[in-house]
Design a protein around this motif. Structure first.
Motif, short mmCIF file in Angstrom:
data_model
loop_
_atom_site.label_atom_id
_atom_site.label_comp_id
_atom_site.label_asym_id
_atom_site.label_seq_id
_atom_site.Cartn_x
_atom_site.Cartn_y
_atom_site.Cartn_z
N ILE A 226 -83.59 -33.39 -49.41
CA ILE A 226 -82.53 -34.70 -49.99
C ILE A 226 -81.67 -34.94 -49.33
O ILE A 226 -80.86 -36.31 -48.76
CB ILE A 226 -81.51 -32.86 -50.42
N LEU A 227 -81.80 -33.79 -47.78
CA LEU A 227 -80.95 -33.85 -46.69
C LEU A 227 -82.21 -35.25 -45.77
O LEU A 227 -80.83 -35.82 -45.24
CB LEU A 227 -81.07 -32.66 -45.35
N GLN A 228 -82.89 -35.71 -45.65
CA GLN A 228 -84.09 -36.61 -44.83
C GLN A 228 -83.16 -37.51 -45.61
O GLN A 228 -83.12 -39.30 -45.00
CB GLN A 228 -85.13 -36.59 -45.62
N LEU A 229 -82.61 -37.68 -46.94
CA LEU A 229 -82.66 -39.76 -47.51
C LEU A 229 -80.67 -39.96 -46.32
O LEU A 229 -80.79 -41.18 -46.52
CB LEU A 229 -81.65 -38.70 -49.19
N PHE A 230 -80.44 -38.83 -46.40
CA PHE A 230 -78.99 -39.34 -45.69
C PHE A 230 -79.81 -39.75 -43.87
O PHE A 230 -78.38 -40.50 -42.81
CB PHE A 230 -77.92 -38.12 -44.98
N TYR A 231 -80.54 -39.67 -43.40
CA TYR A 231 -80.95 -40.81 -42.21
C TYR A 231 -80.67 -42.28 -42.36
O TYR A 231 -80.13 -43.29 -41.37
CB TYR A 231 -82.57 -40.38 -42.33
N ALA A 232 -81.08 -42.80 -43.33
CA ALA A 232 -80.93 -44.16 -43.77
C ALA A 232 -79.87 -44.64 -44.48
O ALA A 232 -78.99 -45.68 -44.67
CB ALA A 232 -82.20 -44.51 -44.41
N HIS A 233 -78.75 -43.33 -45.38
CA HIS A 233 -77.80 -43.66 -46.01
C HIS A 233 -76.80 -42.71 -45.58
O HIS A 233 -77.07 -41.83 -45.77
CB HIS A 233 -78.36 -43.36 -47.79
N GLU A 234 -75.91 -43.43 -44.97
CA GLU A 234 -74.48 -42.36 -45.14
C GLU A 234 -74.04 -41.62 -46.12
O GLU A 234 -73.32 -40.60 -45.72
CB GLU A 234 -73.29 -43.27 -44.59
N ARG A 235 -74.07 -42.93 -47.57
CA ARG A 235 -73.37 -41.37 -48.66
C ARG A 235 -73.76 -41.97 -49.62
O ARG A 235 -74.85 -43.00 -49.72
CB ARG A 235 -71.65 -42.13 -48.82
N LEU A 236 -73.93 -41.25 -50.55
CA LEU A 236 -74.91 -41.25 -51.76
C LEU A 236 -74.70 -41.12 -52.99
O LEU A 236 -73.64 -39.64 -52.32
CB LEU A 236 -76.63 -40.71 -51.66
N THR A 237 -73.89 -40.83 -54.42
CA THR A 237 -73.68 -40.22 -55.17
C THR A 237 -75.26 -39.53 -55.87
O THR A 237 -75.92 -39.78 -54.92
CB THR A 237 -73.67 -41.04 -56.93
N LEU A 238 -74.56 -38.62 -56.42
CA LEU A 238 -75.88 -37.54 -57.12
C LEU A 238 -77.21 -38.64 -58.17
O LEU A 238 -78.02 -38.18 -57.71
CB LEU A 238 -75.64 -37.10 -57.99
N GLN A 239 -76.07 -39.73 -58.76
CA GLN A 239 -77.45 -40.10 -59.41
C GLN A 239 -78.20 -41.35 -58.09
O GLN A 239 -79.64 -41.16 -58.23
CB GLN A 239 -76.94 -41.80 -60.15
N GLU A 240 -77.06 -41.38 -57.21
CA GLU A 240 -78.52 -42.38 -56.46
C GLU A 240 -79.89 -41.45 -56.04
O GLU A 240 -80.69 -41.68 -55.60
CB GLU A 240 -77.04 -43.10 -55.05
N MET A 241 -79.21 -40.09 -55.56
CA MET A 241 -80.17 -39.58 -54.61
C MET A 241 -81.70 -38.88 -55.96
O MET A 241 -82.37 -38.86 -55.74
CB MET A 241 -79.69 -38.10 -54.53
N VAL A 242 -80.96 -39.05 -57.41
CA VAL A 242 -81.94 -38.64 -58.14
C VAL A 242 -82.83 -39.27 -58.44
O VAL A 242 -83.85 -39.47 -58.21
CB VAL A 242 -81.00 -38.12 -59.77
N ASP A 243 -82.39 -41.02 -58.20
CA ASP A 243 -83.29 -41.99 -58.49
C ASP A 243 -84.16 -42.01 -56.99
O ASP A 243 -85.09 -43.41 -57.08
CB ASP A 243 -82.84 -43.48 -58.69
N LEU A 244 -83.32 -41.67 -56.31
CA LEU A 244 -84.50 -42.32 -55.23
C LEU A 244 -85.59 -40.92 -54.55
O LEU A 244 -86.86 -41.39 -54.35
CB LEU A 244 -83.60 -42.10 -53.61
N LEU A 245 -85.24 -40.04 -55.20
CA LEU A 245 -85.98 -38.91 -55.15
C LEU A 245 -87.15 -38.89 -56.41
O LEU A 245 -87.60 -38.18 -56.55
CB LEU A 245 -85.45 -37.41 -54.86
N THR A 246 -86.93 -39.36 -57.59
CA THR A 246 -87.16 -38.74 -58.66
C THR A 246 -87.41 -37.58 -59.31
O THR A 246 -88.22 -36.76 -59.48
CB THR A 246 -88.58 -40.17 -58.96
N LEU A 247 -86.32 -37.14 -59.36
CA LEU A 247 -86.24 -35.44 -59.31
C LEU A 247 -85.45 -35.53 -60.90
O LEU A 247 -84.02 -36.51 -60.38
CB LEU A 247 -85.41 -35.03 -58.35
N PRO A 248 -85.55 -34.49 -61.96
CA PRO A 248 -84.29 -34.09 -63.14
C PRO A 248 -83.15 -34.31 -62.27
O PRO A 248 -83.30 -32.82 -61.70
CB PRO A 248 -85.48 -32.88 -63.28
N LYS A 249 -82.13 -34.35 -63.17
CA LYS A 249 -80.90 -34.54 -62.57
C LYS A 249 -80.47 -32.95 -62.03
O LYS A 249 -79.62 -32.17 -60.98
CB LYS A 249 -80.02 -35.15 -63.03
N THR A 250 -80.18 -32.53 -63.24
CA THR A 250 -80.37 -30.84 -63.83
C THR A 250 -80.77 -30.20 -61.88
O THR A 250 -79.43 -29.74 -61.27
CB THR A 250 -80.64 -30.12 -64.33
#
Length: 253
Positions: free
Chosen positions: A13-37
């Motif tokens: 999750i934290l490594q997503l922010f190497y390339a993205h300054e800000r992300l919504t929860l849904q954007e993180m779900v899409d990038l990681l393909t993890l269950p939203k809950t």
């Protein structure tokens, strides 16, 4: 989910922010393909610990804790780089082992060492830890904490004997700490290892904070009378030189 898997997922999750300054929860779900809950639970935990922060739009960003940690790591690495040639010079002058130490919680940790060529050597190594109350090497960090923080530490810490000279009386420790702060150095005998001695002085940064300690250690017989006076002078002088390289402006003490 096991503890190891939780750590791995949190790091992803934290490594997503190497390339993205800000992300919504849904954007993180899409990038990681993890269950939203599941992702929401981990993101919430990271937010509570200060690793992530959420703005009014519901977007997440890295928390300020990373700035603090980054500064700490950079400062420690900088201290090692700056201090090393001074440590080598001091070792060559006094023929004693020289150590660089920093505080980590209620302990001191050795982050650099220059060994002596003497046939009898003390056991110290980079990465070694010791309690702040025991030995000049560690105690110099205790002495230059704020008085309130130092008293809190002394009051709540179980002072256990490590060697024959370890200070285990709180009032004695308070007196020794006060003298170290007043005179700018600390001396110890047989506190971490029997028949050993050490002398230490603080290293200050550009803000005037004691961020490390410089110490030399050897056999007790080398830390007596006129020789001790010389060693104290040398350790304070060298710690002062390193401090000035870190931007410290000398003040009347």
């Amino acid at each position: 989910m096991s503890g190891n898997k939780t750590v791995v997922k949190s790091l992803e999750i934290l490594q997503l922010f190497y390339a993205h300054e800000r992300l919504t929860l849904q954007e993180m779900v899409d990038l990681l393909t993890l269950p939203k809950t599941s992702l929401h639970r981990q993101v919430k935990a990271l937010e509570e610990m200060g690793f992530l922060t959420r703005d009014a739009d519901g977007k997440y960003a890295l928390g300020l804790i990373f700035l603090e940690l980054g500064q700490l790591v950079a400062e420690r690495l900088d201290i090692r780089r700056i201090a090393f040639p001074y440590m080598c010079r001091l070792r060559d002058e006094v023929k004693e082992a020289v150590n660089l130490i920093v505080r980590e919680g209620d302990e001191a940790i050795y982050i650099e060492k220059v060994d002596t060529q003497n046939p009898v050597r003390l056991y110290t190594r980079v990465g070694r830890r010791s309690p702040l109350y025991a030995g000049a090497c560690s105690r110099i960090l205790l002495a230059f904490m704020s008085p309130e923080e130092a008293e809190n530490y002394i009051s709540r810490t179980d002072l256990k004997a490590i060697a024959s000279g370890t200070i285990t009386d709180r009032n004695e420790l308070r007196e020794v700490v006060a003298r170290a702060r007043m005179h700018g150095y600390s001396v110890s005998y047989s506190e971490l290892e029997d028949h050993s001695a050490a002398v230490a002085a603080p290293i200050f940064n550009h803000r005037g904070q004691a961020v490390a300690g410089l110490s030399m250690a050897g056999l007790e017989a080398h830390y007596e009378d006129e020789n001790l006076t010389l060693l104290i002078q040398k350790i304070k002088q060298t710690a002062g030189e390193i401090s000035r390289q870190l931007g410290y402006k000398q003040q009347a003490r």
